[in-house]
Design an enzyme around this catalytic site. Sequence first.
Site: not given
Length: 649
Positions: A203, A295
């Site tokens: 990116e 998480r």
Amino acid sequence: MSTPITTLLVANRGEIACRIMRTAKAMGIRTVAVHSEIDRHARHVREADMAINLGGAKPADSYLRTELILAAALTSGAQAIHPGYGFLSENADFARACESQGLIFIGPPASAIDAMGSKSAAKNLMEKAGVPLVPGYHGEDQSLECFRREVASMGYPVLLKAVAGGGGKGMKVVESDAELADALESAQREAQASFGDSRMLVERYLIKPRHIEIQVFADQHGHCIHLNERDCSIQRRHQKVIEEAPAPGLSPELREAMGDAAVKAAQAIGYVGAGTVEFLLDEQQRFYFMEMNTRLQVEHPVTEAITGQDLVAWQLSVAQGKPLPLEQAQVPLNGHAIEARLYAEDPSNGFLPASGRLALYREPADGPGRRMDSGVDQGDDVSPFYDPMLAKLIAWGETREAARLNLLGMLRETAIGGLQTNLSFLTGIIEHPAFADAQLDTGFIPRHETALIPDRPTLDDDFWALAGCSWLLSKRKTQPMPSPWQTLNSGWRSGLRAISRLHLRCGEQDRQLDVNITPDCQFDHTEQVLTVMQDGVTQRHPLLVTEQSVFLRWHGQWQQLEAFDPISEAEQAHHHSGGLQAPMNGSIVRLMVQVGDQVEAGSVLLVLEAMKMEHSIRAPHAGNITMLFCSEGDLVAEGAVLVELEESQ
């Protein structure tokens, strides 16, 4: 339906394993630790109610072995497994394996991990949901030619990222086409070693962005909320160093917009439990989705500090089927909190990871707004096989400045010796005027690197004079002085001043000293402070003593003093002329040269992997490779000679 948990297995190590077990015990839950062979004496093992040895040393041989961890859970009678962060925490196959064995996985459903576990798939999902994305490529074609075409259309610089990655592993900034092939190959190797998946995305690399992340939480009843945001912009090589909550300077409107987007992202994948949606914020206050970590995050304590909630306790409650304890409108935002990550690494040597024994480890004093999450004690060994984080220091205050000053005090009170750490580096960040003024972006550390990593303090004559007094005064308390007739080094001489001859080493320097103790130099064993009075000026130096060493604080850094026998060392010395030594313990992942090769100065000779990161060993000068002392796959110790390079004439 509520499913009670009475025994919890923690499938992780270090400070997060200790943190989870303490919360579980406070909830009346019995804890089980798993550990590698090399971690058998680690702190998380000592704190558990039960510990099971997985064997091995590397993560792939221990903490990443799904079948061993499941067997340990069944053997111990655990009903649930908490994966912490890292290792198996974002592994959908592991979550499914737990379910197949009737075990509760303390985390989101495997389907949610699948949806967000691949950065490319997550970007596709967010694109469909209308969440703004940074321009980039996240397709299936992983060939160099494809990446080259895609990068040509978006322009340099670009950022290569591991599809299954996190924590800066498998991530490279590429400035030009000439760098792309080597950077892609290296990033793929790191990604494969850390996550078992070499796929990459690319990116556009934004200039001076801020890294803002939103803590989300969802239960099994369809409720999902966010618990405000964190600013994680202070990073080194895409690895977070300092985190704080809330993010300085965010307007209420921007906070609400980012929070709403994060909640929608979590709801779109049927999320359950703790998660973090990460955004990049540009200078025009436009935010772009970066990734979602399915998480608990390393930096969750700053969110706990400003909300007054225990997120691990929330995880355990939600896993048992209980609803979230708060609605969105009830989420507090009180004061400010800042966290610093303490690592075993050497900032003055390219942040190379350090391993060895913690000869000294002293945590700061308890106090209001202070918290220390650590996984080590004095005397513990720091292994080269795992992430080098030792502890996290978290400070809270009514204002950001109060939190900053509280954390600065904690850092200054922390004492570590025996291996290199980033303690002074962290202190430099927190006391830097730009940080105090909240001038934050992901380029903060490179921009201020000269100030943050000053030259190591000179060990001049003043230092060595102080070192000699420190050694003698501290040892007189711990080792009773023998009779002057029994030693040639007691300093006692009939009718003359007592002079003691010492041979002391500090780091790579050593000195022979003739020391005369006077009343102007005194050591207070209770306060652990050396006081020196000279020419009407009184100076106080912190001084800590262990069995083998004396640690003296000099110009803000802890210096380790050790006695040595120069004659004995001279007899044992050996030196490989022209040899290049391993800068740390690790494994050889790639050899770039063969015996007989001619190399230029700066050429990469080999690649060493340590603590999940790759480090290139380069030729210090042009020359001829005359010997190789290692092969690909070898484990090597710090200081081991790897290559013999004969300098060109």
